[in-house]
Design an enzyme around this catalytic site. Structure first.
Site, PDB file in Angstrom:
ATOM      1  CG  ASP A 150     -62.511 -16.366 -67.970  1.00 56.33           C
ATOM      2  OD1 ASP A 150     -63.415 -16.395 -67.120  1.00 56.33           O
ATOM      3  OD2 ASP A 150     -61.499 -17.083 -67.927  1.00 56.33           O
ATOM      4  CG  HIS A 156     -64.784 -17.437 -63.616  1.00 56.26           C
ATOM      5  ND1 HIS A 156     -65.612 -17.010 -64.609  1.00 56.26           N
ATOM      6  CD2 HIS A 156     -65.581 -17.806 -62.582  1.00 56.26           C
ATOM      7  CE1 HIS A 156     -66.881 -17.123 -64.211  1.00 56.26           C
ATOM      8  NE2 HIS A 156     -66.889 -17.599 -62.986  1.00 56.26           N
TER       9      HIS A 156
END
Length: 662
Positions: A539, A541
């Site tokens: 991930d 983000h």
């Protein structure tokens, strides 16, 4: 119909898309065909994180991430399944893929060749903006120089082989998600486009007389937030500045070639977990910002679903967003009129203001040697801007309805009960892993070895990478093998975090109060309270993790944050080395159950079970209960927007844990 100068027969509408893909190629194909049957006019493919970062499903970093935020595409067989019964010659396909864009396009073209399609008729876009990956989204693989070289290869190859394809899609969408102001979004995106055009011109693969053709195929993918007037003016500013850059900097004379061609996904950052039904209104207002002004209207639009702040949307939720576009395009008279804002002194003044601010930022980036050399600067600026935005929400200076004002609410029937979000079967990963192992066993090893050798030779020798990539796709090479071969040649990159040099958000009372508590508890502990912030898995983000790390440092804690893409083993090792008092895990990809469980297991194995673990991300209530049963001490989701309160909670947790162990 009208014979009036300001009214005409309706213009064709923009392309209707929904950003979609999950689980497997077969399930995503069924979703695509269903959406097309409902009136969608283009596809926008969401790939899972292993595919986006160049790993096969059975790689250690892929654990827990397979099929979660998109569809896993590991080889040409997966591509066949993804587009089964969809003729590529007649489809307009957008692929959000970035670092392995050349590889996914190679597989797409190889499949089109199998279908007997004319390459010259293929239409679509590859999102291929690595600068913004370093700044915001984190799905990069290679360093900036090689990444720009791969983009240049794609552009040069596409203009000859697939002339209707947009090989470079400059993406400012994630810049706004990372906190960019409108001026920063304008400047950083345009700086990236300039760096790409400079790379193409310097590469010598495109004759100077054809440079206008290349310039005309650069497209943009833009964000539209809820501040309607500002966002509308930002789009008009983009149009104006891009026209000026192409004319004055590159000498592009054809007005049509200088047109700012952009697609949009409206803002997901502003979607709220509390009172999620309000998101429907936000999405509509944001859609108007990029459609009302004819002279700055998007070419393609994809709208998030109202419940994306809760989890993966269902097909019905995506259909609802599609219907909004159809009502706007076909039921209103919007497409019958000339630009509604031409001559508006308010709009013209705001466009001038935004353009001035963007040009000042562009000048700074130029002084640094262009976007490639300004990555650290831009990253720090984004983290700082986001910190100010977060602080404004906390203090109430920026109103978010249902979050920091008017928070009392009736229960929503839309989000009640089971099945209100799409879920991915946990058995999926093992099935996908088994399939890729069977694929490898069935192919010709000699053909694979030869294709990979030629791919590396092209990368080393400066040959265009596209035809060797297409050959590799036909030979059965996998996504991980393609990226692995180029990793051997180009190396890997570790992006800046932007945290170390960010300026504190100020000496507010709440921050100072927590700072005093940190000092007091640190004395009890015998050293400064140490907070390790970890991003396990793929991930990228990182906005939430960056803001937690930034605020923790502002509150006087010792912060350990190494950025994105850590294995659970690396996080536990860092916790042990730093003697962390608390470990915070940030995961927004839906892989929290797998990855948190592994971190907790390894901490126990290393004798760190006395160190509390907290977790943050888009975590449904049912999953939060499971995490607590695993031993996670605190769960924070987007509704917990007051970061200083989180810091105070963490300090109390550390103190209580220390007292229990005393």
């Amino acid at each position: 119909m009208s014979d009036k100068a300001y009214q005409h027969a309706p213009d064709p509408p923009w392309i209707f898309r929904t950003y979609a893909g999950h689980s497997t190629a077969q399930k995503s194909n069924a979703l695509y065909r269903s959406n097309l049957a409902r009136g969608q006019t283009g596809l926008s493919v969401a790939f899972d994180l292993p595919t986006q970062t160049g790993y096969d499903p059975d790689h250690i970093l892929s654990r827990g991430e397979v099929g979660k935020v998109g569809v896993p595409i590991s080889h040409l067989g997966d591509m066949r399944a993804l587009f089964s019964e969809i003729p590529l010659e007649k489809m307009n396909t957008s692929m959000t893929i970035n670092a392995p864009a050349a590889w996914l396009l190679a597989m797409y073209v190889a499949l089109a060749d199998e279908q007997g399609a004319d390459r010259k008729l293929l239409q679509g876009t590859t999102q291929n903006d690595l600068i913004k990956e370093y700044l915001s989204r984190g799905t990069y693989i290679f360093p900036p120089g090689p990444s720009l070289r791969l983009i240049g290869d794609m552009i040069a190859w596409c203009y000859r082989e697939v002339p209707k394809w947009n090989p470079m899609n400059v993406c400012s969408y994630h810049l706004q998600e990372a906190g960019a102001t409108p001026e920063q979004e304008l400047a950083f995106a345009l700086a990236t486009a300039i760096s790409v055009l400079d790379t193409v011109r310097a590469g010598g693969q495109v004759p100077e007389e054809d440079f206008e053709i290349v310039a005309s195929r650069i497209s943009f993918f833009v964000n539209a937030g809820v501040r309607f007037v500002t966002e509308l003016c930002k789009m008009r500013s983009f149009t104006k500045l891009w026209d000026e850059i192409l004319l004055e900097r590159y000498g592009v004379r054809d007005r049509k070639a200088r047109r700012f061609r952009y697609g949009v996904q409206v803002n997901s950052l502003g979607l709220t977990e509390p009172q999620p039904e309000n998101n429907v209104y936000r999405i509509l207002i944001e859609a108007l910002a990029v459609t009302l002004s004819k002279d700055a209207r998007c070419r393609a639009l994809q709208l998030p679903a109202w419940n994306e702040a809760l989890g993966l949307p269902r097909p019905w939720d995506q259909q609802w967003s599609l219907r909004l576009q159809q009502v706007l395009a076909y039921e209103t008279d919007l497409l019958e009129y000339e630009d509604l804002f031409a001559g508006s002194h308010v709009v013209e003044a705001k466009v001038a203001e935004l353009s001035k601010g963007a040009l000042e930022q562009l000048a700074l980036i130029d002084e640094m040697g262009g976007a490639q050399n300004a990555i650290d600067y831009m990253k720090a600026e984004l983290v700082g801007s986001n910190a100010r935005r977060v602080r404004a929400v906390e203090t109430g200076e920026l109103t978010v309805v249902g979050v920091n004002r008017w928070t009392d609410s009736e229960p929503s029937p839309l989000s009640a009960g089971e099945g209100n979000i799409e879920t991915v079967d946990p058995k999926l990963e093992a099935e996908v892993v088994a399939r890729i192992q069977a694929w490898r066993a069935a192919r010709d090893p000699a053909a694979v070895e030869a294709a990979l050798a030629d791919l590396k030779a092209a990368a080393i020798g400066g040959r265009n990478i596209m035809e060797p990539s297409i050959t590799a796709a036909r030979a059965g090479v996998t996504t991980g093998e393609w990226a692995g071969a180029l990793r051997e040649v180009f190396g890997e990159y570790r992006g800046p975090t932007g945290v170390a040099i960010v300026v504190s958000t100020g000496e507010a009372e709440d921050v100072e109060a927590v700072k005093a508590e940190v000092e007091r508890v640190s004395q009890v502990l015998g050293r400064t309270l140490t907070y390790l912030v970890g991003k396990p898995g793929l991930d990228g983000h990182s906005n939430g993790a960056e803001q937690i790390a930034t605020r923790a440092r502002a509150c006087g804690m010792e912060v350990v944050y190494d950025g994105i893409r850590s294995t659970p083993e690396e996080i536990v090792r860092r916790a042990k080395e730093s003697r962390a008092h608390v470990v915070g895990l940030s995961i927004l990809s839906g892989s929290h159950l797998d990855l948190v469980q592994e971190v907790v297991r390894l901490m126990r194995a290393e004798g760190l079970d006395h160190v509390p673990v907290v977790a943050g991300g888009i975590i449904p209530e049912a999953d939060a209960l499971i995490l607590k049963q695993m031993g996670v001490a605190r769960i924070y989701t987007p509704k917990d927007f007051r970061i200083t309160q989180i810091m105070g909670d963490v300090v109390r947790l550390v103190e209580a844990t220390a007292l229990e162990q005393a």
